[in-house]
Design a protein around this motif. Structure first.
Motif, PDB file in Angstrom:
ATOM      1  N   GLU A  91       0.824  -1.295  -0.022  1.00 16.50           N
ATOM      2  CA  GLU A  91      -0.008   0.028  -0.016  1.00 16.50           C
ATOM      3  C   GLU A  91       1.110   1.185   0.001  1.00 16.50           C
ATOM      4  N   CYS A  92       1.923   1.258   0.816  1.00 15.84           N
ATOM      5  CA  CYS A  92       2.650   2.316   0.790  1.00 15.84           C
ATOM      6  C   CYS A  92       3.672   2.666  -0.504  1.00 15.84           C
ATOM      7  N   LEU A  93       3.960   1.502  -1.111  1.00 12.13           N
ATOM      8  CA  LEU A  93       4.688   1.754  -2.041  1.00 12.13           C
ATOM      9  C   LEU A  93       3.844   2.027  -3.387  1.00 12.13           C
ATOM     10  N   THR A  94       2.505   1.598  -3.192  1.00 11.22           N
ATOM     11  CA  THR A  94       1.636   2.218  -4.188  1.00 11.22           C
ATOM     12  C   THR A  94       1.210   3.635  -4.297  1.00 11.22           C
ATOM     13  N   LEU A  95       1.129   4.442  -3.155  1.00  9.33           N
ATOM     14  CA  LEU A  95       0.989   5.611  -2.834  1.00  9.33           C
ATOM     15  C   LEU A  95       2.510   6.338  -3.410  1.00  9.33           C
ATOM     16  N   ALA A  96       3.632   5.666  -2.930  1.00  7.20           N
ATOM     17  CA  ALA A  96       4.870   6.317  -3.162  1.00  7.20           C
ATOM     18  C   ALA A  96       4.775   6.358  -4.705  1.00  7.20           C
ATOM     19  N   GLY A  97       4.466   5.438  -5.565  1.00  4.21           N
ATOM     20  CA  GLY A  97       4.473   5.495  -6.996  1.00  4.21           C
ATOM     21  C   GLY A  97       3.661   6.401  -7.741  1.00  4.21           C
ATOM     22  N   ALA A  98       2.288   6.684  -6.861  1.00  7.12           N
ATOM     23  CA  ALA A  98       1.556   7.782  -7.596  1.00  7.12           C
ATOM     24  C   ALA A  98       2.236   9.164  -7.273  1.00  7.12           C
ATOM     25  N   VAL A  99       2.750   9.147  -6.286  1.00  7.24           N
ATOM     26  CA  VAL A  99       3.407  10.781  -5.929  1.00  7.24           C
ATOM     27  C   VAL A  99       4.694  10.617  -6.928  1.00  7.24           C
ATOM     28  N   HIS A 100       5.495   9.676  -6.966  1.00  6.63           N
ATOM     29  CA  HIS A 100       6.332   9.589  -8.116  1.00  6.63           C
ATOM     30  C   HIS A 100       6.045  10.129  -9.282  1.00  6.63           C
ATOM     31  N   ALA A 101       4.840   9.666 -10.017  1.00  5.11           N
ATOM     32  CA  ALA A 101       4.437   9.815 -11.231  1.00  5.11           C
ATOM     33  C   ALA A 101       4.115  11.299 -11.338  1.00  5.11           C
ATOM     34  N   ALA A 102       3.267  11.852 -10.160  1.00  5.67           N
ATOM     35  CA  ALA A 102       2.685  13.096 -10.257  1.00  5.67           C
ATOM     36  C   ALA A 102       3.643  14.219 -10.169  1.00  5.67           C
ATOM     37  N   SER A 103       4.820  13.782  -9.581  1.00 11.11           N
ATOM     38  CA  SER A 103       5.926  14.896  -9.093  1.00 11.11           C
ATOM     39  C   SER A 103       7.193  14.749 -10.299  1.00 11.11           C
ATOM     40  N   GLY A 148       4.196  -6.218  -7.076  1.00 16.51           N
ATOM     41  CA  GLY A 148       3.156  -7.235  -7.241  1.00 16.51           C
ATOM     42  C   GLY A 148       2.774  -7.717  -5.950  1.00 16.51           C
ATOM     43  N   PRO A 149       1.617  -8.334  -6.131  1.00 19.43           N
ATOM     44  CA  PRO A 149       0.874  -8.839  -4.509  1.00 19.43           C
ATOM     45  C   PRO A 149       1.733  -9.969  -4.086  1.00 19.43           C
ATOM     46  N   ASP A 150       2.484 -10.732  -5.007  1.00 19.51           N
ATOM     47  CA  ASP A 150       3.036 -11.880  -4.638  1.00 19.51           C
ATOM     48  C   ASP A 150       4.580 -11.754  -4.563  1.00 19.51           C
ATOM     49  N   ARG A 151       5.112 -10.406  -5.270  1.00 20.89           N
ATOM     50  CA  ARG A 151       6.425 -10.328  -5.023  1.00 20.89           C
ATOM     51  C   ARG A 151       6.845  -8.937  -5.458  1.00 20.89           C
ATOM     52  N   ILE A 152       8.008  -8.402  -4.521  1.00 20.24           N
ATOM     53  CA  ILE A 152       8.504  -7.312  -5.269  1.00 20.24           C
ATOM     54  C   ILE A 152       9.938  -7.515  -5.409  1.00 20.24           C
ATOM     55  N   ALA A 153      10.414  -7.048  -6.461  1.00 26.10           N
ATOM     56  CA  ALA A 153      11.851  -7.252  -6.928  1.00 26.10           C
ATOM     57  C   ALA A 153      12.553  -5.971  -7.205  1.00 26.10           C
ATOM     58  N   LEU A 154      13.679  -5.928  -6.948  1.00 27.70           N
ATOM     59  CA  LEU A 154      14.696  -4.643  -7.262  1.00 27.70           C
ATOM     60  C   LEU A 154      15.777  -5.117  -8.217  1.00 27.70           C
ATOM     61  N   ALA A 155      16.156  -4.266  -8.969  1.00 21.97           N
ATOM     62  CA  ALA A 155      17.279  -4.581  -9.878  1.00 21.97           C
ATOM     63  C   ALA A 155      18.541  -4.515  -9.077  1.00 21.97           C
ATOM     64  N   PRO A 156      19.582  -5.271  -9.545  1.00 23.96           N
ATOM     65  CA  PRO A 156      20.738  -5.580  -9.001  1.00 23.96           C
ATOM     66  C   PRO A 156      21.177  -4.026  -8.189  1.00 23.96           C
ATOM     67  N   GLY A 157      21.907  -4.271  -6.960  1.00 22.64           N
ATOM     68  CA  GLY A 157      22.344  -3.120  -6.500  1.00 22.64           C
ATOM     69  C   GLY A 157      21.518  -2.170  -5.727  1.00 22.64           C
ATOM     70  N   MET A 158      20.038  -2.250  -5.886  1.00 17.04           N
ATOM     71  CA  MET A 158      19.234  -1.179  -5.631  1.00 17.04           C
ATOM     72  C   MET A 158      18.728  -1.583  -4.154  1.00 17.04           C
ATOM     73  N   ALA A 159      18.062  -0.414  -3.650  1.00 19.29           N
ATOM     74  CA  ALA A 159      17.588  -0.256  -2.178  1.00 19.29           C
ATOM     75  C   ALA A 159      16.710   0.720  -2.030  1.00 19.29           C
ATOM     76  N   LEU A 160      15.782   0.483  -1.322  1.00 24.54           N
ATOM     77  CA  LEU A 160      14.537   1.447  -1.145  1.00 24.54           C
ATOM     78  C   LEU A 160      14.870   2.013   0.472  1.00 24.54           C
ATOM     79  N   THR A 161      14.078   3.359   0.519  1.00 23.38           N
ATOM     80  CA  THR A 161      14.039   4.116   1.790  1.00 23.38           C
ATOM     81  C   THR A 161      12.663   4.580   1.884  1.00 23.38           C
ATOM     82  N   LEU A 162      11.877   4.505   2.645  1.00 25.86           N
ATOM     83  CA  LEU A 162      10.653   5.033   2.867  1.00 25.86           C
ATOM     84  C   LEU A 162      10.634   6.089   3.845  1.00 25.86           C
ATOM     85  N   ASN A 163      11.619   6.621   4.312  1.00 26.86           N
ATOM     86  CA  ASN A 163      11.703   7.663   5.308  1.00 26.86           C
ATOM     87  C   ASN A 163      10.914   8.962   4.916  1.00 26.86           C
TER      88      ASN A 163
END
Length: 301
Positions: A91-103, A148-163
């Motif tokens: 849910e948090c990543l979905t909202l983050a994606g919406a703000v990413h697109a809007a910004s 996706g609902p069953d899996r989240i995947a990052l490209a090699p070397g990536m990492a997320l912060t939700l701060n």
């Protein structure tokens, strides 16, 4: 110098008459996302309510924390994949994606490799070299994230912060928990404010801004971000909000930006993105893309 201090204070009254508000508040403390948590409630069952809220915060820490090595977010960052991710993370990543697109990509949780680089070099008493910055920047990019609902995947070397969104999201979840308990007229402060109802003494909850002025909240949220609110250097010139386009700290055009919205997570993410915008009109246009969302204060540096 590298910590983001976040405080959670809840002042609650469940349809109590005004005289009852004079009673001493119940105060409980804990930790959330590396910061002290304080809960203040005015209610006959305050201790039990506080215990349930602290348990919920601890549960959400197990999803979003960059301090707990076994949190869902840290497991995703460590392995690059997360099977059957928690609903809250999705849910948090979905909202983050919406703000990413809007910004236009200004809000981008994939900047964690850059953030880690700046933190590491700060400990060494220096800034990243251009080559180091470019190498870290190459490991970012929202388009390289698969959700996706069953899996989240990052490209090699990536990492997320939700701060830039998780503190607000936690405030929203706490509000939802307390609302389910039948409580009303609550102000939640995680550094981002979430009002459930209004001030039980009458009117809106008065929230004072650090840059001056006051915002009244009723059933709304308010978040404030500042490019130099947290810095990587002792001189306070290298801010923690990083530009995903360049990998450099946000140019401090604004001293602080405060945005109100229906949810604290949305206000949190938007205020973070707004710090990377150079004109006030851009911030206003960004807010117009989300219902019942508006800038409350935009203070030039």
């Amino acid at each position: 110098m590298l910590s983001r201090r976040r405080f959670l204070a809840i002042s609650a009254a469940c349809c109590l008459p005004v005289p009852a508000l004079a009673q001493e508040l119940h105060v409980a403390t804990g930790q959330a996302l590396g910061a002290r948590v304080t809960l203040r409630l005015s209610h006959p069952d305050a201790a039990a309510i506080a215990a349930r809220v602290l348990a919920e915060i601890s549960r959400l820490e197990q999803v979003f924390s960059l301090y707990r090595t076994d949190s869902a977010l840290m497991r995703l960052n460590a392995s690059g994949t997360l099977e059957v991710p928690p609903f809250e993370l999705l849910e948090c990543l979905t909202l983050a994606g919406a703000v990413h697109a809007a910004s236009g990509g200004l809000f981008d949780p994939t900047v964690q490799p850059l953030w880690a680089l700046y933190a590491e070099t700060a400990v060494q008493g220096r800034l990243p070299t251009e080559d180091e910055r470019k190498a870290a920047l190459a490991r970012t990019g929202w388009q390289n994230l698969r959700i996706g609902p069953d899996r989240i995947a990052l490209a090699p070397g990536m990492a997320l912060t939700l701060n830039g969104i998780a503190q607000g999201y936690i405030a929203d979840r706490v509000a939802a928990l307390l609302e389910a308990e039948g409580l009303a007229d609550i102000l939640i402060d995680t550094g981002e404010f979430r009002a459930l109802g209004g001030d039980p003494r009458g009117g809106d909850w008065p929230v004072h801004l650090a840059e001056g002025g006051q915002v009244g909240l009723r059933g709304r949220a308010l978040a404030t971000s500042s490019p130099l609110g947290t810095t990587f250097d002792a001189a306070g010139r290298v801010g923690h909000i990083l530009d995903p386009r360049t990998g450099t700290p946000a140019v401090p055009v604004w001293r602080a930006v405060s945005i109100s919205a229906p949810s604290a997570a949305l206000a949190d993410a938007l205020s973070t993105a707004a710090c990377l915008m150079e004109v006030k009109a851009g911030i206003e246009t960004l807010c117009e893309k989300f219902a019942e969302t508006r800038p409350e204060s935009i203070t030039p540096a």
